[in-house]
Design an enzyme around this catalytic site. Structure first.
Site, PDB file in Angstrom:
ATOM      1  N   GLY A  15     -16.555 -56.312 -67.785  1.00  0.00           N
ATOM      2  CA  GLY A  15     -15.290 -56.619 -66.975  1.00  0.00           C
ATOM      3  C   GLY A  15     -14.273 -55.982 -67.133  1.00  0.00           C
ATOM      4  O   GLY A  15     -12.867 -56.443 -66.896  1.00  0.00           O
ATOM      5  N   ASN A  17     -12.789 -53.132 -65.980  1.00  0.00           N
ATOM      6  CA  ASN A  17     -12.022 -52.901 -64.844  1.00  0.00           C
ATOM      7  C   ASN A  17     -11.534 -53.979 -64.062  1.00  0.00           C
ATOM      8  O   ASN A  17     -10.380 -54.055 -63.438  1.00  0.00           O
ATOM      9  CB  ASN A  17     -12.972 -51.752 -63.928  1.00  0.00           C
ATOM     10  CG  ASN A  17     -13.010 -50.384 -64.314  1.00  0.00           C
ATOM     11  OD1 ASN A  17     -12.225 -49.782 -64.154  1.00  0.00           O
ATOM     12  ND2 ASN A  17     -14.354 -50.095 -64.883  1.00  0.00           N
ATOM     13  N   ASN A 109     -15.715 -49.613 -54.803  1.00  0.00           N
ATOM     14  CA  ASN A 109     -16.512 -49.516 -55.890  1.00  0.00           C
ATOM     15  C   ASN A 109     -15.968 -48.403 -56.907  1.00  0.00           C
ATOM     16  O   ASN A 109     -15.377 -47.377 -56.411  1.00  0.00           O
ATOM     17  CB  ASN A 109     -18.014 -49.120 -55.718  1.00  0.00           C
ATOM     18  CG  ASN A 109     -18.511 -49.095 -56.898  1.00  0.00           C
ATOM     19  OD1 ASN A 109     -18.550 -49.844 -57.824  1.00  0.00           O
ATOM     20  ND2 ASN A 109     -19.470 -47.706 -57.126  1.00  0.00           N
ATOM     21  N   HIS A 111     -16.696 -45.479 -59.638  1.00  0.00           N
ATOM     22  CA  HIS A 111     -17.928 -44.913 -60.038  1.00  0.00           C
ATOM     23  C   HIS A 111     -17.470 -43.923 -61.262  1.00  0.00           C
ATOM     24  O   HIS A 111     -16.706 -43.222 -61.272  1.00  0.00           O
ATOM     25  CB  HIS A 111     -18.945 -43.968 -59.223  1.00  0.00           C
ATOM     26  CG  HIS A 111     -19.927 -43.267 -59.590  1.00  0.00           C
ATOM     27  ND1 HIS A 111     -21.140 -44.035 -60.087  1.00  0.00           N
ATOM     28  CD2 HIS A 111     -20.181 -41.876 -59.995  1.00  0.00           C
ATOM     29  CE1 HIS A 111     -21.917 -43.109 -60.455  1.00  0.00           C
ATOM     30  NE2 HIS A 111     -21.406 -41.890 -60.350  1.00  0.00           N
TER      31      HIS A 111
HETATM   32  C1  GRF Z   1     -17.494 -48.608 -65.438  1.00  0.00           C
HETATM   33  O1  GRF Z   1     -17.738 -47.465 -66.054  1.00  0.00           O
HETATM   34  C2  GRF Z   1     -17.634 -48.277 -63.851  1.00  0.00           C
HETATM   35  O2  GRF Z   1     -17.142 -47.302 -63.499  1.00  0.00           O
HETATM   36  C3  GRF Z   1     -19.137 -48.536 -63.482  1.00  0.00           C
HETATM   37  O3  GRF Z   1     -19.482 -49.439 -64.499  1.00  0.00           O
HETATM   38  C4  GRF Z   1     -18.871 -49.745 -65.504  1.00  0.00           C
HETATM   39  C5  GRF Z   1     -18.326 -51.228 -65.636  1.00  0.00           C
HETATM   40  O4  GRF Z   1     -17.493 -51.247 -66.890  1.00  0.00           O
HETATM   41  N1  GRF Z   1     -19.270 -48.744 -62.086  1.00  0.00           N
HETATM   42  P1  GRF Z   1     -16.570 -52.548 -66.889  1.00  0.00           P
HETATM   43  O5  GRF Z   1     -17.593 -53.755 -66.747  1.00  0.00           O
HETATM   44  O6  GRF Z   1     -15.531 -52.473 -65.673  1.00  0.00           O
HETATM   45  O7  GRF Z   1     -15.939 -52.513 -68.321  1.00  0.00           O
END
Ligand code: GRF
Length: 234
Positions: A15, A17, A109, A111
């Site tokens: 979590g 992001n 999303n 990525h």
């Molecule tokens: C991030 O690297 C995002 O780009 C990918 O999954 C990861 C999630 O990390 N889709 P977090 O849960 O946001 O720390």
């Protein structure tokens, strides 16, 4: 200012992001508010982080449930939250075509690679293996094909000769935390829409002359290689 868009974030794990989006949306002039976080896993670390930040966080378990029933349950939760926008942030469950189509243009999303390069998992290992000198992250509209939707924004970071996947991943993650709020703000403010399978931009104020790239602020140099590379960062 028009009413702030209501955003629900879907997570499966750490979590970070999600936390970056919640923190950005605390600013009163951010065009979106985070009204809920939903995890498909009860052990997602992000749930406690969201709750500590005062955001309603709930679990809709995906284990042992058909994908259709699970997505229908999420859709009901989104309706109850009066969500305008859905942000996937490390959401590790494939969504059904029906759900994706219903939310198309309103679901984004992040990525950890410069799409269309390195779709799927283990992007940092694969970037090093491929020998690319630039890597990064992408925010895109979600479409039924995985990691394939129209690109909203990208941020590039250098790949250093001394990098391993973990070091590179940490640099990309820091850039994700800057990029995702910028991209969500663009969508929530109506500066980007999805039309006929493409991202259409209506505000070019942030656009560098070189192309349709919204770049996050350059990271602070942490390594001698980066200081020289930073000079080439727009
Ligand atoms: C991030 O690297 C995002 O780009 C990918 O999954 C990861 C999630 O990390 N889709 P977090 O849960 O946001 O720390």
């Amino acid at each position: 200012m028009s009413p702030r868009k209501r955003v629900v974030i879907l997570i499966s794990g750490r979590g970070s992001n999600m936390a970056a989006l919640i923190d950005a949306a605390k600013s009163p002039d951010f065009p979106a508010e985070i009204v809920g976080v939903i995890s498909n896993r009860a052990d997602a670390k992000g749930l406690a982080i969201a709750a500590a930040k005062g955001i309603d966080a709930s679990v809709i378990p995906s284990k042992g449930v058909s994908r259709e029933d699970h997505d229908a349950a999420i859709d009901r939760a989104l309706a109850a939250a009066k969500a305008d926008i859905v942000c996937l942030a490390g959401y590790l469950k494939l969504l059904t075509d029906g759900f994706v189509t219903k939310w198309q243009g309103r679901m984004i999303n992040i990525h950890p690679a410069l799409l269309p390069l390195f779709k799927g998992l283990n992007t940092h290992e694969r970037a090093i293996e491929a020998g690319v000198r630039i890597h990064g992250c992408t925010v895109h509209f979600v479409t039924p094909q995985m990691d394939d939707g129209p690109i909203i924004a990208q941020s590039a970071v250098p790949v250093l000769i001394s990098d391993d996947a973990e070091m590179l991943g940490a640099r990309v993650l820091a850039s994700e935390h800057r990029l995702y709020p910028l991209a969500l703000a663009m969508l929530a403010a109506g500066k980007v829409t999805m039309e006929a399978g493409r991202a259409v931009f209506s505000d070019f104020a942030d656009e560098p002359a070189s192309g349709r790239v919204i770049s996050a602020p350059a990271p602070r140099p942490q390594h001698p290689d980066m200081e020289s590379l930073a000079r080439f960062t727009p």
